[in-house]
Structure formats: C-alpha cells, structure tokens
Design a protein around this motif. Sequence first.
Motif, mmCIF file in Angstrom:
data_model
loop_
_atom_site.group_PDB
_atom_site.id
_atom_site.type_symbol
_atom_site.label_atom_id
_atom_site.label_comp_id
_atom_site.label_asym_id
_atom_site.label_seq_id
_atom_site.Cartn_x
_atom_site.Cartn_y
_atom_site.Cartn_z
ATOM 1 N N LEU A 164 8.390 -12.827 -5.416
ATOM 2 C CA LEU A 164 7.775 -13.125 -4.610
ATOM 3 C C LEU A 164 6.360 -12.379 -6.225
ATOM 4 O O LEU A 164 6.430 -11.407 -6.323
ATOM 5 N N GLU A 165 5.529 -11.657 -5.574
ATOM 6 C CA GLU A 165 4.098 -11.667 -5.915
ATOM 7 C C GLU A 165 3.022 -10.445 -5.515
ATOM 8 O O GLU A 165 1.905 -10.438 -4.754
ATOM 9 N N PRO A 166 3.652 -9.570 -5.239
ATOM 10 C CA PRO A 166 3.263 -8.026 -5.240
ATOM 11 C C PRO A 166 1.633 -8.436 -5.706
ATOM 12 O O PRO A 166 1.931 -8.147 -6.877
ATOM 13 N N ILE A 167 1.361 -7.143 -4.553
ATOM 14 C CA ILE A 167 -0.696 -6.895 -4.992
ATOM 15 C C ILE A 167 -0.645 -5.333 -5.085
ATOM 16 O O ILE A 167 -0.044 -5.146 -3.722
ATOM 17 N N LEU A 168 -0.550 -4.709 -5.775
ATOM 18 C CA LEU A 168 -0.220 -2.458 -5.550
ATOM 19 C C LEU A 168 -1.623 -2.483 -5.009
ATOM 20 O O LEU A 168 -2.503 -2.650 -5.993
ATOM 21 N N PHE A 169 -1.737 -1.601 -4.565
ATOM 22 C CA PHE A 169 -2.508 -0.637 -4.030
ATOM 23 C C PHE A 169 -2.178 0.563 -3.537
ATOM 24 O O PHE A 169 -1.330 1.154 -3.382
ATOM 25 N N PRO A 229 -2.979 -11.372 2.810
ATOM 26 C CA PRO A 229 -1.914 -12.440 2.449
ATOM 27 C C PRO A 229 -0.574 -12.819 3.568
ATOM 28 O O PRO A 229 -0.881 -12.419 4.384
ATOM 29 N N GLU A 230 1.046 -12.745 2.506
ATOM 30 C CA GLU A 230 1.687 -13.412 3.417
ATOM 31 C C GLU A 230 2.103 -11.840 4.515
ATOM 32 O O GLU A 230 2.902 -12.345 5.505
ATOM 33 N N LEU A 231 2.446 -11.148 3.715
ATOM 34 C CA LEU A 231 3.405 -9.831 4.260
ATOM 35 C C LEU A 231 2.264 -8.778 4.042
ATOM 36 O O LEU A 231 1.648 -8.632 2.951
ATOM 37 N N LEU A 232 2.539 -7.401 4.984
ATOM 38 C CA LEU A 232 2.182 -6.203 3.958
ATOM 39 C C LEU A 232 3.271 -4.790 4.145
ATOM 40 O O LEU A 232 3.756 -5.220 5.491
ATOM 41 N N ILE A 233 3.120 -3.882 3.655
ATOM 42 C CA ILE A 233 4.308 -3.586 3.213
ATOM 43 C C ILE A 233 3.619 -2.248 2.843
ATOM 44 O O ILE A 233 2.398 -1.867 2.281
ATOM 45 N N LEU A 234 3.569 -0.655 3.650
ATOM 46 C CA LEU A 234 2.641 0.502 3.597
ATOM 47 C C LEU A 234 3.406 1.587 4.285
ATOM 48 O O LEU A 234 4.317 1.922 4.796
ATOM 49 N N ASP A 235 2.755 2.416 3.141
ATOM 50 C CA ASP A 235 3.419 4.194 4.104
ATOM 51 C C ASP A 235 2.461 4.687 4.536
ATOM 52 O O ASP A 235 1.008 4.194 5.433
ATOM 53 N N LEU A 236 2.937 5.628 5.798
ATOM 54 C CA LEU A 236 2.211 6.716 6.670
ATOM 55 C C LEU A 236 1.321 7.415 6.192
ATOM 56 O O LEU A 236 0.365 7.164 6.510
ATOM 57 N N MET A 237 1.698 8.383 5.192
ATOM 58 C CA MET A 237 0.593 9.914 5.250
ATOM 59 C C MET A 237 0.226 8.930 3.498
ATOM 60 O O MET A 237 1.560 9.564 2.319
ATOM 61 N N MET A 238 -0.733 8.818 3.868
ATOM 62 C CA MET A 238 -1.678 8.334 2.940
ATOM 63 C C MET A 238 -2.962 8.935 2.674
ATOM 64 O O MET A 238 -3.312 10.014 4.062
ATOM 65 N N PRO A 239 -3.607 9.530 1.695
ATOM 66 C CA PRO A 239 -4.540 10.490 1.508
ATOM 67 C C PRO A 239 -5.958 9.333 1.892
ATOM 68 O O PRO A 239 -5.794 8.506 2.025
ATOM 69 N N GLU A 240 -7.564 9.070 2.731
ATOM 70 C CA GLU A 240 -8.591 8.472 2.890
ATOM 71 C C GLU A 240 -7.529 8.353 5.154
ATOM 72 O O GLU A 240 -9.218 8.701 6.048
ATOM 73 N N LEU A 281 1.237 -1.153 0.446
ATOM 74 C CA LEU A 281 -0.200 -0.042 0.041
ATOM 75 C C LEU A 281 0.830 1.075 -0.017
ATOM 76 O O LEU A 281 2.071 1.115 1.029
ATOM 77 N N GLU A 282 1.215 1.425 -1.944
ATOM 78 C CA GLU A 282 1.925 2.815 -0.933
ATOM 79 C C GLU A 282 0.790 3.914 -2.833
ATOM 80 O O GLU A 282 0.920 3.702 -3.502
ATOM 81 N N ASP A 283 1.020 5.370 -1.891
ATOM 82 C CA ASP A 283 0.366 5.812 -3.162
ATOM 83 C C ASP A 283 0.584 6.489 -3.585
ATOM 84 O O ASP A 283 0.545 7.113 -5.401
#
Length: 225
Positions: free
Chosen positions: A21-26, A43-54, A2-4
């Motif tokens: 690896l097979e990432p699903i991008l949001f 999913p096996e793991l989540l990568i995400l940013d902190l500063m995002m809209p919504e 999850l990265e804007d």
Amino acid sequence: MLEDDADIRELIGLYLRRESLEPILFDSPARFVTWMDEQKVPPELLILDLMMPELSGTEVITAVRKRPAFDAMPIVVCSAKSAESDVILTLGLGADTYLRKPFNPRELVAQVSALLRRSEAATATTRRALRVVGNLVVDSARKLATVDGKPVDLTPAEFCILAALVRGKGSVLSRGELLNAMGETDAVDRVVDVHITAIRRKLGNAGHLVQTSRGFGYYIDEEER
C-alpha cells in the motif's frame, strides 16, 4: 493517514508499505483538510487519530463526510479514547471501524485490507449497475436515468424499457422482449410504441439514441453524436 504521534505514524506507514500500500502521512488535521479539498479523486481509505491539535478526529470525520466525493471513503479510527460513548459517537459520525490504542499493527492492516476489499466490491457493483451511452446514464440500482447529469422523469414502464435497451446496446429488442422487460405479457405491441415515443421526448437531446428497426423492434444507437 492522519496521526500527530510521529512514532505511531511511521510504524503504521511501515506496515502498510509491507502490504504494497502507498500511505500518504499527515501530522496536521488542517493540512489534511486543505489537501483533501485539492483532490479530484479521494484516497481509498483514511486512518486517523481522535486526539489531535487544531481539529479533533471527530471534526475531521464530519468534514470528510460533508464532501460528496469523500462520502463513501472508508474511515479507520485509532485512538487511546476507550470509552464506549467515544466509540459510539465516532461510528455514528461516519467512521467504519474503531481500534483502541495500543493495538497490534497487524490487526490494523487486517482491518484496512478488509475495508478495501469491501469498498472495491461495492464500487464494482455500482459500475455494473451504471450504463452509459453518450450523454445518457442509466442507473439500474437507483432506477434513475440522467441526460447531461439531469434526472429524466420516466414512468416505471418507461424506465424498464430504456434499461433493457441500454443493457442490450447494439442488439435489436423486439416489442415482445420489451413487454417482458416491463412485466407485461398480455399487453399489445402498440403499448411499446407509445412508451418509446414518450421516452424519446423525455430524453430531449439524447432521444436520437433510441432507434427503430422497422419490422423488428428498437435498439440503442451506440454512436455518440
């Protein structure tokens, strides 16, 4: 993931694919949360940013950890917020590791690989601790037995006997072996019989799984009825 920021999202996706690896991008937290609620298996793991809209990254972490199926999923945070207070807050909410932007994509891949190995090892340990026979599940790690998903109120001695029988599924265990499983070496064999009677009663419709081998001992019937 999850990265804007589209450039960062595509770059991380590229490096992850290089590692098979097979990432699903949001790009939208709202879309990710909706997708998450549609998944039966996380999913096996989540990568995400902190500063995002919504929704902020911290709100996403809180939403993830509120869902039991996702509670143990590793979370990697990648953020330009570098204050120690931000790191402490994020890890306290349930993130597993924190990378400050800008970061080396190879470092992220190394962190992801390490967390996946750790998660796989924990899953394997959990599976080894769980024994299933029909509608009976014995969890040696939690010292818990369930029938049809409902906990069975066993005494420590009863649990030790049941766990030993399930571990030895398919083999007859003598009363002496079951006494050893209880940690009782001086008790008379009749004690085991009393515990077996109580175990069968407490297991209810799974009580038939505990079978008697006359003159030898007891065993778990592998046949699911």
